[in-house]
Design an enzyme around this catalytic site. Structure first.
Site, PDB file in Angstrom:
ATOM      1  CB  SER A 136      -4.264  -6.315   5.038  1.00 24.12           C
ATOM      2  OG  SER A 136      -3.964  -5.051   4.516  1.00 24.12           O
ATOM      3  NE  ARG A 190      -3.051  -7.236  -4.258  1.00 26.51           N
ATOM      4  CZ  ARG A 190      -3.790  -7.579  -3.224  1.00 26.51           C
ATOM      5  NH1 ARG A 190      -3.235  -7.804  -2.059  1.00 26.51           N
ATOM      6  NH2 ARG A 190      -5.091  -7.723  -3.339  1.00 26.51           N
ATOM      7  CG  HIS A 239      -1.898  -0.962   1.435  1.00 26.31           C
ATOM      8  ND1 HIS A 239      -2.028  -1.741   2.573  1.00 26.31           N
ATOM      9  CD2 HIS A 239      -2.906  -1.343   0.611  1.00 26.31           C
ATOM     10  CE1 HIS A 239      -3.061  -2.554   2.439  1.00 26.31           C
ATOM     11  NE2 HIS A 239      -3.611  -2.336   1.263  1.00 26.31           N
ATOM     12  CE  LYS A 294     -14.026  -5.957   3.993  1.00 27.51           C
ATOM     13  NZ  LYS A 294     -12.791  -5.524   3.340  1.00 27.51           N
TER      14      LYS A 294
END
Ligand code: PNS
Length: 161
Positions: free
Chosen positions: A128, A90, A17, A41
């Protein structure tokens, strides 16, 4: 003044990030890193913790602001008078989801542009989630997140386990 928004959960921020945030700071005049406050979440770090971790991690980059948002990203982009959403890509596996989000955001507000930056190759596998899982299982995550993130994770896992 061009403003770019880097949105995400940042639970926690990784060096992947930070690579995107740093490179984005060379492309626009101001980067707003916007942490999603999502009640659905179940994050490891609270929104305040994620913001403080990000502030520490970006303190050497002068044109970065850390903020949080809830609700629609396009509404937040409008509210900040921002010009563009900047996201990292990515692998090919990211593309489908990111493409879907970018098109949905365009549908919601045709004036909102999304720009993608390819991740640097050394971070192309990083997320993460993989950092949290590796750390939880006592794997080494040095060099994948800033040192203060490792400290914060050590403290947090002591609290939650
Ligand atoms: O780091 P993440 O979890 O991949 O980030 C995803 C994020 C925050 C960019 C995305 O979930 C988002 O933009 N959420 C805001 C809600 C929204 O606008 N949804 C509708 C359009 S996709």
């Amino acid at each position: 003044m061009k403003i770019g928004i880097c949105p995400g959960s940042f639970d926690p921020v990784t060096n992947g990030h930070l690579d995107i945030i740093k490179r984005a700071s060379h492309v626009v005049d101001k980067v707003v890193v916007a942490v999603l406050n999502n009640p659905f979440k179940n994050p490891l770090f609270t929104i305040e913790e994620r913001i403080n971790i990000l502030k520490e991690a970006t303190k050497e980059i002068p044109n970065v602001e850390i903020d949080s948002f809830s609700g629609l990203l396009v509404d937040y982009v409008n509210m900040k008078n921002a010009d563009v959403i900047i996201k990292g890509l990515r692998a090919v596996s990211d593309f489908e989801y990111e493409f879907q989000m970018a098109l949905m955001n365009k549908k919601l507000n045709k004036n909102v542009e999304t720009m993608f930056m390819m991740t640097s190759s050394e971070y192309s596998y990083l997320s993460s989630s993989i950092v949290k899982e590796t750390f939880k299982l006592n794997g080494c995550i040095e060099g994948l997140v800033p040192d203060h993130v490792i400290d914060a994770m050590r403290k947090k896992f002591k609290e939650v386990l």
